[in-house]
Design a protein around this motif. Structure first.
Motif, PDB file in Angstrom:
ATOM      1  N   LEU A 208       0.797  -1.227   0.000  1.00  0.00           N
ATOM      2  CA  LEU A 208       0.000   0.000   0.000  1.00  0.00           C
ATOM      3  C   LEU A 208       0.834   1.283   0.000  1.00  0.00           C
ATOM      4  CD1 LEU A 208      -2.729  -1.049   2.573  1.00  0.00           C
ATOM      5  CD2 LEU A 208      -2.922  -0.957   0.082  1.00  0.00           C
ATOM      6  N   SER A 209       2.142   1.169   0.150  1.00  0.00           N
ATOM      7  CA  SER A 209       2.969   2.378   0.205  1.00  0.00           C
ATOM      8  C   SER A 209       3.039   3.034  -1.169  1.00  0.00           C
ATOM      9  CB  SER A 209       4.370   2.043   0.707  1.00  0.00           C
ATOM     10  OG  SER A 209       5.036   1.240  -0.226  1.00  0.00           O
ATOM     11  N   PRO A 210       3.102   4.361  -1.199  1.00  0.00           N
ATOM     12  CA  PRO A 210       3.183   5.052  -2.487  1.00  0.00           C
ATOM     13  C   PRO A 210       4.532   4.781  -3.158  1.00  0.00           C
ATOM     14  CG  PRO A 210       3.346   6.621  -0.685  1.00  0.00           C
ATOM     15  CD  PRO A 210       3.063   5.287  -0.078  1.00  0.00           C
ATOM     16  N   ARG A 211       4.483   4.588  -4.472  1.00  0.00           N
ATOM     17  CA  ARG A 211       5.721   4.342  -5.202  1.00  0.00           C
ATOM     18  C   ARG A 211       6.455   5.656  -5.427  1.00  0.00           C
ATOM     19  NH1 ARG A 211       3.920   0.856 -10.210  1.00  0.00           N
ATOM     20  NH2 ARG A 211       2.386   2.519 -10.277  1.00  0.00           N
ATOM     21  N   LEU A 212       7.744   5.549  -5.670  1.00  0.00           N
ATOM     22  CA  LEU A 212       8.534   6.739  -5.949  1.00  0.00           C
ATOM     23  C   LEU A 212       8.097   7.394  -7.251  1.00  0.00           C
ATOM     24  CD1 LEU A 212      12.087   5.486  -4.970  1.00  0.00           C
ATOM     25  CD2 LEU A 212      10.608   7.038  -3.697  1.00  0.00           C
ATOM     26  N   LYS A 213       8.237   8.691  -7.320  1.00  0.00           N
ATOM     27  CA  LYS A 213       7.780   9.466  -8.478  1.00  0.00           C
ATOM     28  C   LYS A 213       8.534   9.066  -9.749  1.00  0.00           C
ATOM     29  CE  LYS A 213       6.723  14.189  -9.766  1.00  0.00           C
ATOM     30  NZ  LYS A 213       6.807  15.583  -9.412  1.00  0.00           N
ATOM     31  N   GLU A 214       9.839   8.798  -9.657  1.00  0.00           N
ATOM     32  CA  GLU A 214      10.621   8.449 -10.843  1.00  0.00           C
ATOM     33  C   GLU A 214      10.149   7.143 -11.447  1.00  0.00           C
ATOM     34  OE1 GLU A 214      13.113   8.549  -7.935  1.00  0.00           O
ATOM     35  OE2 GLU A 214      12.995  10.702  -7.969  1.00  0.00           O
ATOM     36  N   ASP A 215       9.821   6.160 -10.584  1.00  0.00           N
ATOM     37  CA  ASP A 215       9.350   4.874 -11.103  1.00  0.00           C
ATOM     38  C   ASP A 215       8.039   5.042 -11.854  1.00  0.00           C
ATOM     39  OD1 ASP A 215      11.509   3.734  -9.889  1.00  0.00           O
ATOM     40  OD2 ASP A 215      10.413   2.991  -8.147  1.00  0.00           O
ATOM     41  N   LYS A 216       7.174   5.855 -11.327  1.00  0.00           N
ATOM     42  CA  LYS A 216       5.872   6.072 -11.939  1.00  0.00           C
ATOM     43  C   LYS A 216       6.027   6.803 -13.280  1.00  0.00           C
ATOM     44  CE  LYS A 216       1.266   7.146 -10.404  1.00  0.00           C
ATOM     45  NZ  LYS A 216       0.432   7.673  -9.361  1.00  0.00           N
ATOM     46  N   GLU A 217       6.944   7.780 -13.351  1.00  0.00           N
ATOM     47  CA  GLU A 217       7.144   8.542 -14.585  1.00  0.00           C
ATOM     48  C   GLU A 217       7.670   7.649 -15.702  1.00  0.00           C
ATOM     49  OE1 GLU A 217       9.693  11.832 -13.763  1.00  0.00           O
ATOM     50  OE2 GLU A 217       8.143  12.941 -12.706  1.00  0.00           O
ATOM     51  N   LYS A 218       8.558   6.717 -15.372  1.00  0.00           N
ATOM     52  CA  LYS A 218       9.125   5.833 -16.394  1.00  0.00           C
ATOM     53  C   LYS A 218       8.057   4.960 -17.022  1.00  0.00           C
ATOM     54  CE  LYS A 218      13.725   5.663 -14.424  1.00  0.00           C
ATOM     55  NZ  LYS A 218      14.716   4.852 -13.721  1.00  0.00           N
ATOM     56  N   GLU A 219       7.093   4.555 -16.202  1.00  0.00           N
ATOM     57  CA  GLU A 219       6.039   3.697 -16.731  1.00  0.00           C
ATOM     58  C   GLU A 219       5.019   4.487 -17.544  1.00  0.00           C
ATOM     59  OE1 GLU A 219       4.279   1.677 -13.473  1.00  0.00           O
ATOM     60  OE2 GLU A 219       6.111   0.642 -12.929  1.00  0.00           O
ATOM     61  N   ASP A 220       4.740   5.728 -17.178  1.00  0.00           N
ATOM     62  CA  ASP A 220       3.660   6.493 -17.786  1.00  0.00           C
ATOM     63  C   ASP A 220       4.069   7.261 -19.047  1.00  0.00           C
ATOM     64  OD1 ASP A 220       2.054   5.582 -15.787  1.00  0.00           O
ATOM     65  OD2 ASP A 220       2.175   7.421 -14.595  1.00  0.00           O
ATOM     66  N   ILE A 221       5.334   7.355 -19.391  1.00  0.00           N
ATOM     67  CA  ILE A 221       5.775   8.175 -20.519  1.00  0.00           C
ATOM     68  C   ILE A 221       5.538   7.438 -21.839  1.00  0.00           C
ATOM     69  CG2 ILE A 221       7.798   9.225 -21.625  1.00  0.00           C
ATOM     70  CD1 ILE A 221       8.882   9.780 -18.877  1.00  0.00           C
ATOM     71  N   ASP A 222       4.953   8.163 -22.759  1.00  0.00           N
ATOM     72  CA  ASP A 222       4.728   7.646 -24.103  1.00  0.00           C
ATOM     73  C   ASP A 222       6.096   7.629 -24.811  1.00  0.00           C
ATOM     74  OD1 ASP A 222       3.875   7.017 -26.625  1.00  0.00           O
ATOM     75  OD2 ASP A 222       2.370   8.616 -26.727  1.00  0.00           O
ATOM     76  N   PRO A 223       6.473   6.524 -25.434  1.00  0.00           N
ATOM     77  CA  PRO A 223       7.803   6.424 -26.060  1.00  0.00           C
ATOM     78  C   PRO A 223       8.048   7.467 -27.146  1.00  0.00           C
ATOM     79  CG  PRO A 223       6.482   4.446 -26.505  1.00  0.00           C
ATOM     80  CD  PRO A 223       5.713   5.301 -25.571  1.00  0.00           C
ATOM     81  N   ARG A 224       7.020   8.035 -27.740  1.00  0.00           N
ATOM     82  CA  ARG A 224       7.221   9.064 -28.764  1.00  0.00           C
ATOM     83  C   ARG A 224       7.810  10.342 -28.188  1.00  0.00           C
ATOM     84  NH1 ARG A 224       1.258   8.717 -31.121  1.00  0.00           N
ATOM     85  NH2 ARG A 224       0.931   8.353 -28.918  1.00  0.00           N
TER      86      ARG A 224
END
Length: 178
Positions: A151-167
């Motif tokens: 339940l702990s919040p994930r780090l912001k950097e990990d979340k950004e890497k997953e959410d970025i569109d490769p373009r």
């Protein structure tokens, strides 16, 4: 609250010099004070009373463990306790315990009760945040720890890497190519 007799030191018959008093503190001592934070107690207290002509000096040494519940997992564990305290007992016209390390008792007093000082030394030696050693070094296997990790919040950097569109990565290269 009635004082415990074994923690009363009759100093009037003692010779001038140092005297050692040893006590073994267990759960019943804290039940007397109606303190219910500890699951179990095993503490040794050494009190060195140095009697001088006009005053008394007491040196308290507390060592042992208290069994408490972890603040993170609620798992019981033995918290190591070590503490020291010096107290000067002087004689005056009336009883006065306003100062932390000076106790003034009336002339003619022949004994001193030290149970309150022992109680406070032990309680104040316990850290305010009690964390099981297994939580700190990662060896404790607990369902609560697994749920907290889930339940702990994930780090912001990990979340950004997953959410970025490769373009967008190719556009970012244009900014750094200058």
């Amino acid at each position: 609250m009635k004082p415990l007799k074994e923690f009363t030191i009759p100093f009037v018959g003692l010779k001038i010099g140092k005297h050692l008093f040893e006590y073994k503190i267990e759960q019943a001592f804290f039940e007397h004070f109606e303190y219910e934070e500890f699951n179990g107690v095993n503490i040794n207290v050494n009190v060195v009373l140095e009697k001088k002509a006009t005053l008394l000096e007491l040196h308290f040494e507390v060592s042992g463990w208290v069994n408490v519940n972890c603040d993170v997992t609620n798992e019981p564990f033995n918290q190591i306790i070590e503490n020291e305290f010096d107290l000067v007992v002087n004689f005056g016209d009336e009883f006065n315990d306003e100062y932390i390390d000076i106790l003034i008792v009336p002339h003619g007093t022949y004994e001193i009760s030290i149970e309150q000082y022992i109680y406070e030394l032990i309680v104040l030696a316990v850290p305010t945040k009690r964390i099981h050693p297994g939580v700190e070094d990662g060896t404790l296997d607990s369902d609560i720890l697994k749920k907290l990790e889930e339940l702990s919040p994930r780090l912001k950097e990990d979340k950004e890497k997953e959410d970025i569109d490769p373009r967008w990565n190719t556009l970012k290269k244009l900014l750094t190519d200058k």
